[in-house]
Design an enzyme around this catalytic site. Structure first.
Site, mmCIF file in Angstrom:
data_model
loop_
_atom_site.group_PDB
_atom_site.id
_atom_site.type_symbol
_atom_site.label_atom_id
_atom_site.label_comp_id
_atom_site.label_asym_id
_atom_site.label_seq_id
_atom_site.Cartn_x
_atom_site.Cartn_y
_atom_site.Cartn_z
ATOM 1 N N HIS A 16 0.998 -1.252 0.132
ATOM 2 C CA HIS A 16 0.175 0.115 0.140
ATOM 3 C C HIS A 16 0.978 1.182 -0.443
ATOM 4 O O HIS A 16 0.996 2.054 -0.766
ATOM 5 C CB HIS A 16 -1.025 -0.251 0.967
ATOM 6 N N ARG B 157 -2.443 4.216 2.679
ATOM 7 C CA ARG B 157 -1.870 5.425 1.698
ATOM 8 C C ARG B 157 -2.519 6.678 2.221
ATOM 9 O O ARG B 157 -1.842 7.937 1.259
ATOM 10 C CB ARG B 157 -3.209 4.753 0.313
ATOM 11 N N SER C 266 -1.509 -8.282 1.800
ATOM 12 C CA SER C 266 -2.092 -9.352 2.425
ATOM 13 C C SER C 266 -3.417 -9.097 3.187
ATOM 14 O O SER C 266 -4.400 -10.464 3.373
ATOM 15 C CB SER C 266 -0.844 -8.793 3.939
ATOM 16 N N CYS C 267 -4.069 -8.273 2.973
ATOM 17 C CA CYS C 267 -5.506 -7.586 3.378
ATOM 18 C C CYS C 267 -6.449 -8.321 2.146
ATOM 19 O O CYS C 267 -7.524 -9.370 2.220
ATOM 20 C CB CYS C 267 -5.831 -6.593 3.444
#
Length: 456
Positions: free
Chosen positions: A10, A300, A41-42
């Site tokens: 990110h 972000r 990973s999300c």
């Protein structure tokens, strides 16, 4: 200007895109230790549940797409040292170790899985829920697993447990906390979720410390806690993460837990070195403090701030409310700001109001009662009635309501102001009073927006 960006998830992605947009002459070098760029990973749960068919799908960009944008992509390249005084980094790749220069450096080392300090974690079929390689191993194991124990009932552990339960496996979750998702939802919500999860084949045992993972012939057979033993042919460990910053100790300032210290411009203690993401703390508005809130949305935002300041602009990081959303089987839920579980971190007295209501008018007979019921809670300052947080849960589509309350927190809304906020009415979406209005008014002692009055 020569920019070095370490990490491609990110933070690295957002930084690169900002630099490309704002500085057409930028020379960008992007470093990735792994074999692929921008793995998220999300997105692991979507892969485990077959919503994403390949791990290669779970990324913002690829090495090829970066190169087509003019970025110098360094795959399988580990940054092992930083010299902020001389503006150099030491990297290790297939050709060995060598030094590269930079004008501005962005560090996104992220976090690593917190190791479980017991015997048996090296047995076959014991996994950590973190990163691409572990995700692949956990997915491959799913076909043969029968009895699964997930150690950790937080955000990540619950995702793994749900995926295995949906695949028809016998799933048990154990945690030292007394309930699941304790940092995301308060007890009225987690009580309901635990009951619902049990009906779906996921058992939860809280308030238990893991003492050992035992096995036979090199493979796991059981998990032993201070209160029982749980048979297992598969164990997934998800007890949290810690900053991946050991390698930069002494290069930039870290706090006592290993988080990189940054100012509100995203800059570290060393000039021209910026950072963000899971290895840093986030300004948390409701308590006016710094907190470890590992969410992609936060990373972000931090990365844009860091990149803009590196480009010479003067931009500060806006405090956030920790807004998050998740689902567990049939329920979805969203939360933001202060909860009962975190009220002691607030400098003042916090009160809360919990209630259930209908989402749609009850004359819509095609919507089952269980899908039309929302459980919700709002937290607020006792003296000023300023809104501090809220939680929403339903089998209907309500997680986004947390975003509405997050905006209210940003603007220091009182209960009265939120109760009168202008939301539209259409029966297929909500009632004449939106549930957020209803919740705020009920907490403020007003009854004309009550569920009873709305839907008689």
């Amino acid at each position: 200007m020569k920019y070095a960006v370490v990490g491609t998830s990110h933070g690295g992605y957002e930084t690169v895109q900002t630099l490309l947009e704002k500085d057409p002459n930028a020379e960008i070098h992007l470093y990735e230790q792994g074999t692929t760029a921008s793995f998220l990973s999300c997105g692991i749960q979507s892969y485990l549940e077959d919503e994403s068919k390949s791990l290669d799908d779970i990324h913002y960009a690829t090495a090829d797409s970066y190169q087509k944008q003019g970025v110098h992509m360094h795959i399988e390249t580990q940054v092992i040292d930083v010299d902020g005084t001389n503006h150099t980094i030491t990297i290790k790749d297939k050709d060995g170790e060598h030094t590269e220069t930079y004008d501005k450096l962005f560090l996104y080392p992220g976090a690593i899985a917190t190791p479980l300090p017991v015997d048996g974690t090296d047995l076959d079929h014991v996994y950590y829920m973190r990163g691409r390689d572990w995700a692949n191993a956990i997915k491959e194991r799913m076909a043969d697993a029968k009895k699964v124990v997930v150690i950790g009932g937080g955000y990540i552990g619950i995702e793994a447990a749900e995926a295995y339960a949906l695949a028809g496996k016998d799933v048990t979750v154990v945690d030292f906390q007394d309930r699941i998702l304790p940092t995301y939802l308060d007890k009225p919500f987690t009580d309901r979720l635990e009951q619902h999860a049990a009906e779906k084949g996921m058992k939860f045992y809280g308030d238990q410390g893991v003492k050992a993972i035992e096995g036979e012939n090199g493979a796991v057979t059981r998990v032993v806690t201070d209160k029982g033993e749980y048979e297992a042919d598969t164990v997934i460990i998800a007890i949290g993460v810690k900053p991946n910053t050991k390698w930069i100790e002494g290069k930039v300032d870290l706090d006592d837990k290993g988080f990189i210290k940054i100012n509100n411009h995203g800059e570290t203690s060393m000039k021209d070195i910026y950072s963000g993401g899971d290895a840093t703390l986030i300004p948390f508005k409701p308590t006016d403090s710094l907190a470890p809130i590992a969410l992609a949305t936060n990373t972000r935002r931090q990365s844009v701030v860091a990149a803009l300041n590196a480009l010479g602009e003067d931009v500060t990081m806006k405090p956030i409310n920790g807004t998050s959303g998740l689902h567990l089987f049939d329920y979805q839920f969203g939360a933001t700001g202060v909860k009962d579980a975190t009220a002691d971190q607030y400098d003042g007295k916090v009160a809360s109001h919990y209630m259930s209501a209908h989402i749609h008018p009850t004359f819509l007979k095609n919507i089952p009662e269980e899908d039309n019921t929302i459980y919700m809670q709002i937290n607020y300052d006792v003296d000023s009635k300023v809104v501090l947080g809220a939680q929403f849960m339903s089998k209907g589509d309500v997680a986004g309501y947390a975003n509405l309350v997050s905006l209210a927190i940003d603007n220091n809304y009182t209960l009265a102001q939120l109760g009168q906020a202008d939301f539209f009415f259409q029966p297929e979406f909500n009632g004449p009073w939106h549930p957020v209005n209803t919740l705020a008014m009920a907490a403020d002692g007003q009854t004309f927006g009550s569920d009873k009055m709305l839907f008689m």
